[in-house]
Design a protein around this motif. Structure first.
Motif, PDB file in Angstrom:
ATOM      1  N   ASN A   3      -2.905   0.472   6.966  1.00 54.63           N
ATOM      2  CA  ASN A   3      -1.607   0.224   7.580  1.00 54.63           C
ATOM      3  C   ASN A   3      -1.639   0.641   9.049  1.00 54.63           C
ATOM      4  O   ASN A   3      -2.682   1.042   9.571  1.00 54.63           O
ATOM      5  N   GLU A   7      -3.794   4.588   7.436  1.00 54.97           N
ATOM      6  CA  GLU A   7      -3.850   5.079   6.069  1.00 54.97           C
ATOM      7  C   GLU A   7      -4.428   3.960   5.210  1.00 54.97           C
ATOM      8  O   GLU A   7      -4.042   2.800   5.350  1.00 54.97           O
ATOM      9  N   GLY A   9      -4.767   1.886   1.966  1.00 58.50           N
ATOM     10  CA  GLY A   9      -4.018   1.542   0.765  1.00 58.50           C
ATOM     11  C   GLY A   9      -4.953   0.991  -0.283  1.00 58.50           C
ATOM     12  O   GLY A   9      -5.814   0.157   0.000  1.00 58.50           O
ATOM     13  N   LEU A  44      -3.363   5.866   0.020  1.00 62.43           N
ATOM     14  CA  LEU A  44      -2.163   5.560  -0.760  1.00 62.43           C
ATOM     15  C   LEU A  44      -2.562   4.685  -1.940  1.00 62.43           C
ATOM     16  O   LEU A  44      -3.287   3.702  -1.764  1.00 62.43           O
ATOM     17  N   TYR A  46      -1.464   2.157  -5.022  1.00 58.63           N
ATOM     18  CA  TYR A  46      -0.397   1.228  -5.390  1.00 58.63           C
ATOM     19  C   TYR A  46      -0.715   0.553  -6.710  1.00 58.63           C
ATOM     20  O   TYR A  46      -1.874   0.289  -7.026  1.00 58.63           O
ATOM     21  N   LYS A  54       4.224   1.946  -4.962  1.00 65.48           N
ATOM     22  CA  LYS A  54       3.445   3.122  -4.580  1.00 65.48           C
ATOM     23  C   LYS A  54       3.379   4.108  -5.748  1.00 65.48           C
ATOM     24  O   LYS A  54       4.398   4.506  -6.303  1.00 65.48           O
ATOM     25  N   THR A  57       0.036   9.526  -3.105  1.00 65.47           N
ATOM     26  CA  THR A  57      -0.610   9.703  -1.808  1.00 65.47           C
ATOM     27  C   THR A  57      -1.585  10.863  -1.901  1.00 65.47           C
ATOM     28  O   THR A  57      -1.233  11.933  -2.393  1.00 65.47           O
ATOM     29  N   GLU A  72       4.015   9.645  -6.995  1.00 63.12           N
ATOM     30  CA  GLU A  72       5.308   9.008  -6.824  1.00 63.12           C
ATOM     31  C   GLU A  72       5.879   8.623  -8.194  1.00 63.12           C
ATOM     32  O   GLU A  72       7.017   8.219  -8.289  1.00 63.12           O
TER      33      GLU A  72
END
Length: 74
Positions: A3, A7, A9, A44, A46, A54, A57, A72
């Motif tokens: 991103n 970071e 993903g 991260l 997902y 998400k 992290t 999360e």
């Protein structure tokens, strides 16, 4: 995918159990730290949904070497 804050993903396969994600993230951060020494790193996780949900992290503090994972998923 990266991103705008650099970071990484990671879209996790549906077959991966939620309780195994922290270990997966730790292993990924360990490998990334070898490639990018002395840099704070964030990954991260997902779920493969549309849009991606998400899951958590993981962060590596380059100065201390501490790794942390924040879920999360409740």
């Amino acid at each position: 995918m990266l991103n705008e804050r650099n970071e990484l993903g990671l879209i996790v396969n549906r077959n991966v159990e939620l309780q195994k994600i922290p270990a997966l993230m730790r292993a990924l951060l360990t490998q990334m730290a070898r490639r990018f020494p002395n840099q704070d790193l964030t990954v991260l996780a997902y779920a493969p949904t549309k849009p991606p949900l998400k899951l958590g992290t993981a962060h590596l503090d380059a100065r201390t070497g501490d790794m942390a994972y924040l879920s999360e998923h409740k």
